[in-house]
Design a protein around this motif. Structure first.
Motif, mmCIF file in Angstrom:
data_model
loop_
_atom_site.group_PDB
_atom_site.id
_atom_site.type_symbol
_atom_site.label_atom_id
_atom_site.label_comp_id
_atom_site.label_asym_id
_atom_site.label_seq_id
_atom_site.Cartn_x
_atom_site.Cartn_y
_atom_site.Cartn_z
ATOM 1 N N LEU A 97 -5.231 -1.162 4.292
ATOM 2 C CA LEU A 97 -5.208 -2.604 4.070
ATOM 3 C C LEU A 97 -6.029 -3.275 5.156
ATOM 4 C CD1 LEU A 97 -1.414 -3.261 3.283
ATOM 5 C CD2 LEU A 97 -3.316 -3.494 1.671
ATOM 6 N N ALA A 155 0.847 -1.186 0.000
ATOM 7 C CA ALA A 155 0.000 0.000 0.000
ATOM 8 C C ALA A 155 0.885 1.239 0.000
ATOM 9 C CB ALA A 155 -0.921 0.018 1.217
ATOM 10 N N GLY A 169 -2.657 5.026 2.667
ATOM 11 C CA GLY A 169 -3.617 4.051 2.167
ATOM 12 C C GLY A 169 -4.133 3.139 3.259
#
Length: 120
Positions: A17, A11, A15
């Protein structure tokens, strides 16, 4: 008893995950499940954990960014990670403390580890 983890990967900074982990096998009670991580050259550290009663504990470095949850059966835990930072890069290990049938003590169980890499 097995812990099967999924998710992780690559990522960008900022970002998100999601990791998931399911415990299976001949168990009759789970004290806690959660995630640890180990970065290169560093010791394994607790990331987040949830007890059978629903109490949670997070590493200071991930508070406000990571959230641990579990399913109704309490055999799958998930870790939602947002606002990722390069320093979150590590191998993430699923963990469980559980009671295996036929034993009079709980044991620690570990998953195989899944890589999370955050690029800057």
């Amino acid at each position: 008893v097995q812990l099967q983890a999924s998710g992780g990967g690559l990522a960008q900074a900022g970002g998100f995950l999601r990791l998931s982990c399911t415990i299976s096998g001949d168990i009759f009670n789970i004290n806690a499940m959660g995630w640890y991580r180990q970065a290169p050259g560093k010791q394994r550290e607790l990331v987040a954990i949830i007890t059978t009663g629903g109490s949670t504990n997070y590493a200071d470095s991930v508070k406000g960014r990571f959230a641990i949850s579990r399913d109704n059966a309490k055999t799958t835990v998930s870790l939602q990670m947002i606002s990722l930072k390069p320093e979150d890069t590590a191998v993430y290990y699923c963990y469980a403390q559980a009671w295996q049938s036929g034993r009079f003590y709980s044991s620690d169980y570990w998953g195989q580890g899944t890589q999370v890499t955050v690029s800057s």
